[in-house]
Design a protein around this motif. Structure first.
Motif, PDB file in Angstrom:
ATOM      1  N   HIS A 165       1.151  -0.931   0.150  1.00  0.00           N
ATOM      2  CA  HIS A 165      -0.138  -0.092   0.471  1.00  0.00           C
ATOM      3  C   HIS A 165       0.958   0.813   0.217  1.00  0.00           C
ATOM      4  O   HIS A 165       0.968   2.070  -0.628  1.00  0.00           O
ATOM      5  N   GLU A 166       2.028   1.470   0.605  1.00  0.00           N
ATOM      6  CA  GLU A 166       2.537   2.443   1.214  1.00  0.00           C
ATOM      7  C   GLU A 166       3.236   2.756  -0.096  1.00  0.00           C
ATOM      8  O   GLU A 166       4.027   3.481  -0.918  1.00  0.00           O
ATOM      9  N   ILE A 167       4.397   1.787  -0.900  1.00  0.00           N
ATOM     10  CA  ILE A 167       4.419   2.315  -2.439  1.00  0.00           C
ATOM     11  C   ILE A 167       3.510   2.446  -3.245  1.00  0.00           C
ATOM     12  O   ILE A 167       3.965   3.054  -4.714  1.00  0.00           O
ATOM     13  N   ARG A 168       1.901   1.838  -3.325  1.00  0.00           N
ATOM     14  CA  ARG A 168       1.205   1.548  -4.669  1.00  0.00           C
ATOM     15  C   ARG A 168       1.638   3.388  -4.530  1.00  0.00           C
ATOM     16  O   ARG A 168       0.372   4.802  -5.284  1.00  0.00           O
ATOM     17  N   ASN A 169       0.860   4.031  -3.556  1.00  0.00           N
ATOM     18  CA  ASN A 169       0.619   5.866  -3.391  1.00  0.00           C
ATOM     19  C   ASN A 169       0.806   6.339  -3.944  1.00  0.00           C
ATOM     20  O   ASN A 169       0.007   6.613  -4.474  1.00  0.00           O
ATOM     21  N   PRO A 170       2.881   6.546  -3.693  1.00  0.00           N
ATOM     22  CA  PRO A 170       3.080   7.613  -4.586  1.00  0.00           C
ATOM     23  C   PRO A 170       3.324   7.436  -5.731  1.00  0.00           C
ATOM     24  O   PRO A 170       3.094   8.169  -6.796  1.00  0.00           O
ATOM     25  N   LEU A 171       2.649   5.740  -6.475  1.00  0.00           N
ATOM     26  CA  LEU A 171       3.115   5.494  -8.172  1.00  0.00           C
ATOM     27  C   LEU A 171       1.237   6.638  -8.609  1.00  0.00           C
ATOM     28  O   LEU A 171       1.870   6.068  -9.339  1.00  0.00           O
TER      29      LEU A 171
END
Length: 173
Positions: A165-171
């Protein structure tokens, strides 16, 4: 001589009465021993009795099944369970708190036994041995390990979901 003969007959009568009373006591004692043996054999827990020298003097069927040939009568308890706190009890300590034995069974599987030992004293209060009662908790320990493993996997999954989730948010931005 008649007085002596009468006295002998009275003594024989007393002897016969005492013999009958003794026979009744022996019969009652045998009946109680048989009942005690039946109780010990039907108990699901393992029961070991050791004398004051640490030799196994009695082991019920559950103890013999859990320990295989290790619980042979006359065997030194210390050689069967070298890491046990029971010898401290034989040296005069009070009752020993619960403890575990880790063993290998005849088929090579690991067995876990939880045990508790108490002193065995005669009528005068002298220490004459000890009694150890134990349960085979191998299955319980196995289930506990399975639950712990499932909990760890669940926590790992939650952590992986959080990282994703933390990786997907900025992407997404």
């Amino acid at each position: 001589t008649a007085a002596l003969s009468a006295r002998i007959q009275r003594m024989e009568g007393v002897l016969v009465q005492k013999t009958r009373a003794l026979a009744a006591q022996v019969e009652e004692s045998d009946r109680l021993r048989t009942r005690l043996d039946l109780v010990l054999e039907s108990v699901a827990s393992g029961v070991l009795v050791v004398d004051d020298a640490g030799r196994i003097t009695s082991a019920n069927a559950a103890a013999q099944a859990a320990l295989a040939t290790d619980a042979a009568l006359g065997t030194d308890y210390r050689s069967t369970f070298p890491d046990s706190p029971l010898p401290r009890l034989l040296d005069g300590a009070g009752a020993v708190d619960s403890y575990e034995h880790h063993r290998r069974s005849a088929d090579g599987s690991r067995r876990v036994l939880t045990a508790k030992a108490t002193p065995l004293r005669d009528a005068a209060g002298r220490l004459v041995g000890a009694v150890e009662v134990f349960e085979d908790v191998t299955e319980v320990r196995y289930l506990e390990e399975q639950v712990e493993r499932a909990d760890r996997l669940q926590q790992l999954g939650e952590m992986a979901a959080g990282v994703a989730h933390e990786i997907r948010n900025p992407l997404n931005g």
